[in-house]
Design an enzyme around this catalytic site. Structure first.
Site, PDB file in Angstrom:
ATOM      1  CG  HIS A 198      -2.014   1.023   1.166  1.00 11.44           C
ATOM      2  ND1 HIS A 198      -3.289   0.770   1.596  1.00 11.44           N
ATOM      3  CD2 HIS A 198      -2.030   2.305   0.726  1.00 11.44           C
ATOM      4  CE1 HIS A 198      -4.042   1.854   1.428  1.00 11.44           C
ATOM      5  NE2 HIS A 198      -3.295   2.791   0.905  1.00 11.44           N
ATOM      6  CG  HIS A 216      -0.878   6.743  -1.862  1.00 16.19           C
ATOM      7  ND1 HIS A 216      -2.072   6.650  -2.531  1.00 16.19           N
ATOM      8  CD2 HIS A 216      -1.102   6.234  -0.627  1.00 16.19           C
ATOM      9  CE1 HIS A 216      -2.992   6.131  -1.726  1.00 16.19           C
ATOM     10  NE2 HIS A 216      -2.437   5.861  -0.562  1.00 16.19           N
ATOM     11  CG  LEU A 217       4.895   4.532  -6.048  1.00 16.10           C
ATOM     12  CD1 LEU A 217       5.382   3.535  -7.087  1.00 16.10           C
ATOM     13  CD2 LEU A 217       5.996   4.812  -5.033  1.00 16.10           C
ATOM     14  NE  ARG A 218       1.045  11.449  -2.996  1.00 19.57           N
ATOM     15  CZ  ARG A 218      -0.045  11.120  -2.334  1.00 19.57           C
ATOM     16  NH1 ARG A 218      -1.094  10.606  -2.975  1.00 19.57           N
ATOM     17  NH2 ARG A 218      -0.135  11.301  -1.045  1.00 19.57           N
ATOM     18  CG  ASN A 242      -4.655   7.966  -4.573  1.00 18.69           C
ATOM     19  OD1 ASN A 242      -3.667   7.257  -4.750  1.00 18.69           O
ATOM     20  ND2 ASN A 242      -4.834   8.662  -3.468  1.00 18.69           N
ATOM     21  CG  ASP A 268      -6.217   3.781  -0.589  1.00 18.37           C
ATOM     22  OD1 ASP A 268      -6.885   3.580   0.434  1.00 18.37           O
ATOM     23  OD2 ASP A 268      -5.133   4.378  -0.589  1.00 18.37           O
ATOM     24  CG  HIS A 284      -5.746   2.535   5.446  1.00 20.25           C
ATOM     25  ND1 HIS A 284      -7.101   2.627   5.571  1.00 20.25           N
ATOM     26  CD2 HIS A 284      -5.452   3.053   4.226  1.00 20.25           C
ATOM     27  CE1 HIS A 284      -7.608   3.183   4.487  1.00 20.25           C
ATOM     28  NE2 HIS A 284      -6.626   3.437   3.654  1.00 20.25           N
ATOM     29  CG  ASP A 305      -1.950   4.921   3.500  1.00 15.73           C
ATOM     30  OD1 ASP A 305      -1.879   5.182   2.279  1.00 15.73           O
ATOM     31  OD2 ASP A 305      -2.920   5.270   4.206  1.00 15.73           O
TER      32      ASP A 305
HETATM   33 ZN   LIG Z   1      -6.834   4.547   2.019  1.00 18.79          ZN
END
Ligand SMILES: [Zn+2]
Lengths: 312, 435
Positions: free
Chosen positions: B67, B69-71, B101, B159, B239, B312
């Site tokens: 989990h 977020h690599l953006r 996302n 997510d 999470h 996360d």
């Molecule tokens: Zn989330």
């Protein structure tokens, strides 16, 4: 007052940071400043050469005016910046604004902002002293201090009094500061209102929660009604203003529950007929106008004390 | 991936829960794979190879963070696939699963392919894209799961936000079965959490901050467990942060629900008190909770209710974080602090070393169905070396991620990854003479 005491705060961020000794000291200073407001020439040179910026991100008439008058009577140079939210929407952050203000070399910044904690953020990023003139739903320390001053004037003390605070506790920074303040000064604070407007854990701040207004007011020395802040409601928190007025509004009948000499307060502006009926707001027990007068004295005291209390 | 090395990792403490191994041993890596394993000092290094002595260090299967977020694409100023996977390598991770996302949302082949190609180019870690559940994660129409799967997605999730519509969630669970995709739930009942910025309770009241009640998380977990059980499909809950969430998942597992769950290091390391005086580095969603919740997370990790520790990892720039608390973005970076924070649980006897590796490697590999998670002979040489005694201070200067939004800055830690190997290639090394 003890000889050794020196006011220890650079900023006034909240009642939370103040001790009962600090509060007493501020109230005493404010009481002495009241005398200045009664003079024909209402001005002292105490803060000559000091710069005060009033940085208001939220519309406010009374609080801003009260701070402005206080600064003027202390002979400070004061500037108003109504930052509204327009600069924020243009992408200028509070920290950017603070950095830009540094060029004016302010000694004190009085800030009102819709985000809780914004005075703390400002204080971290600027050398000047910061006074919180109301931040989000967090605190409004100068209002609480003027409320305490008003109560002390009328009751001669704060210790041991029963204070009832009625209405929108959850959105009211005045309520939060007053719960902390009056409790620190030895009063007992009872709150009541629609359960949807009572925040979780308010007991841990020192308040006793009552399910009916009558219970909260019962034998109270001070009854304070709070403004219903329609603009802060994200969801329907009570069915209607009519129902609010009839079950939670302060009226002649309910006031009979309090001590016969109880005083009635409201931080203003009042929605007459909602939080309080006209006759109560304008009645004999109402001290609402004294609150306004005391506001200037308290703010003079705060400006004076955070500048080190010199040159008096 | 670029050329690999012949490497003999000698005399490490081999912790390989997949093969029920925990003891001193050697591992020989050749051509990107684990060529052989053996007792300590039992293997010979071929002439062209290098030998590293790992006395006192743990030799474990490469860690997998399911989990992050690599953006990229869209918010490269926060993180890129290159910078994020470099941070992963520095934290001991050999693989990450990245949430959809981004901008545009990863709801189609084009975005998935872009992520995979950028990841290959960077070469720091294996990247497993998670596709969106709904088109543009808007919560109305299902994304094309078949195409996502074919192009390389390992799971689907919206997510960052919940799937508010129960019918859509049911359809996603059902249809994911056709494509063998895992559904990952960001469990949040928005009508309860809306406008909230920290855990609801006395502290939020005192700070004048709008609360996010724990029931906002729990109600949605309950809904998603019910749906998964009803349509007999697996579900993974992302999470989890509250005591009742742990209890709900424990009960669902007892009832035979195919549920797996993850928590993040911050939920077992911090409480809401970390918000202090409006510290936006302690703002995330779900929010930090109370000590009681934290203890329930410990229990969940201990008894296997929680299957995975995932970070996360959510980089944000000062533009989103140096703001008033209620204006600041949710999320913190986590890749570089997951190992040291989990080591704290090992030292406190909440986890065994082997339990830690299950949570950080074996289970995530199994749950998202990817290679890795073991040190079996013949498997890809994805290997992490952890020095359990190495002390360091996580200063702003040493952060590898593109941003430094971590509540753990300036914390003193004991234990960290010192060597990370992906397919035989060294992606991070703090061991002298190596890398
Ligand atoms: Zn989330």
């Amino acid at each position: 007052m003890e000889e050794q005491y020196r006011f220890p705060h650079k900023h006034i961020l909240g009642i939370e940071e103040l001790s009962s000794q600090d509060i007493t000291f501020i109230l005493n200073a404010a009481a002495s400043f009241q005398e200045i407001s009664r003079r024909p020439i209402k001005k002292v040179p105490t803060l000559r050469g000091k710069t005060v910026i009033h940085l208001f991100f939220e519309p406010s008439t009374r609080t801003r005016l009260s701070f402005e008058i206080a600064a003027k009577r202390m002979s400070a140079d004061s500037f108003n910046i109504s930052a509204s939210t327009s600069s924020a929407t243009k992408g200028e952050s509070l920290i950017d604004t603070a950095r830009n203000l540094t060029s004016m070399n302010p000694d004190i910044i009085v800030i009102r902002h819709s985000s809780s904690g914004s005075p703390h953020l400002l204080a971290e990023h600027i050398g000047a002293s910061v006074i919180n003139a109301g931040d989000g739903t967090h605190e409004h320390p100068s209002q609480s201090l003027l409320d305490m001053l008003t109560v002390r004037e009328h009751k001669g003390k704060i210790q041991g009094l029963k204070i009832a605070i009625i209405g929108d506790i959850i959105h009211s920074r005045v309520a939060h500061s007053n719960i902390l303040g009056f409790t620190k000064m030895g009063a007992r604070v009872f709150v009541s209102g629609p359960a949807t407007l009572i925040p979780q854990g308010v007991e841990e701040m020192g308040a006793t929660v009552c399910s009916t207004v009558e219970e909260a007011i019962d034998d109270a020395d001070v009854v304070m009604a709070l403004r219903i802040q329609k603009e802060r409601q994200f969801d329907p928190l009570f069915p209607s203003l009519r129902e609010y007025a009839s079950f939670f509004g302060i009226n002649k009948n309910r006031i009979k529950k309090a001590k016969p000499d109880a005083i009635i307060m409201h931080p203003g502006p009042i929605n007459r007929g909602v939080e309080m009926t006209f006759d109560v707001a304008d009645g004999e027990q109402s001290v609402i106008l004294d609150q306004v007068t005391n506001g200037v004295a308290v703010r003079m005291a705060l400006l004076y004390l955070i500048m080190g209390g010199e040159e008096r | 991936m670029s050329p690999t090395e012949t490497l003999l990792l000698q005399n490490g403490r081999v912790i390989d829960p997949a093969n029920q191994i925990d003891g001193p041993g050697d591992i020989l890596i050749e051509n990107g794979r684990i060529k052989t394993t053996g007792d300590a000092y039992s293997l010979q290094c071929p002439e062209n190879g290098k030998t590293v002595d790992l006395q006192g260090k743990w030799l474990v299967p490469g860690l997998i963070d399911m989990h992050v977020h690599l953006r990229e694409p869209g918010e490269e100023y926060k993180e890129t696939i290159a910078s994020g996977t470099k941070a992963a390598a520095a934290g001991g991770f050999t693989a990450v699963a990245c949430m959809p996302n981004t901008n545009p949302v990863n709801d189609c082949q084009a975005v998935t392919a872009l992520i995979l190609s950028k990841a290959r180019e960077a070469g720091f870690a294996r990247v497993y894209p998670v596709g969106a559940i709904s088109k543009n994660s808007a919560g109305t129409e299902l994304a094309e799961f078949g195409e996502l799967k074919q192009s390389g997605a390992v799971a689907v999730s919206d997510d960052g936000r919940p799937v508010a519509n129960s019918q859509l969630m049911r359809r996603a669970l059902e249809y994911s079965g056709n494509h063998d995709l895992l559904v990952i739930s960001h469990s949040e009942e928005m009508s309860l959490s809306k406008n909230g910025v920290m855990n609801e309770g006395a502290l939020a009241t005192r700070l004048g901050l709008r609360g996010i009640p724990r029931v906002a998380e729990e109600i949605m977990i309950y809904r998603d467990l019910s749906l998964a059980q009803y349509v007999r499909r697996p579900i993974h809950i992302a999470h989890i942060s509250t005591r009742e969430s742990v209890a709900l998942i424990r009960r669902a597992k007892e009832q035979g629900c195919m549920v797996t769950a993850e928590t993040a290091p911050h939920y077992f390391s911090l409480t809401e008190k970390a918000v202090g005086q409006y510290d936006t580095k302690a703002k995330m969603n779900p929010p930090l909770r109370t000590q009681d919740d934290r203890e329930a997370i410990f229990e969940g990790l201990k008894d296997g209710t929680i299957d995975v520790i995932a970070t996360d990892h959510a980089p944000h720039s000062p533009r989103e974080k140096e703001l008033e608390f209620d204006q600041a973005a949710n999320g913190i970076i986590g890749l570089e602090t997951a190992v040291p924070l989990t080591m704290n649980l090992v030292r406190d006897n909440i986890l065994s070393p082997s339990g830690m590796i299950e949570l950080l490697s074996l289970q995530p590999a199994r749950i998202i169905g990817v290679e890795g998670g073991s040190l079996s002979i013949g498997s890809a040489a994805d290997i992490t070396v952890i020095d359990p005694d190495k002390q360091f201070i996580y200063t702003k200067e040493r952060v590898v991620s593109k941003n430094t939004n971590s509540p753990f800055l300036d914390w003193e830690f004991t234990g960290k990854a010192v060597l990370t190997i992906v397919g035989g290639k060294i992606t991070f090394s703090e061991i002298e003479g190596i890398g």
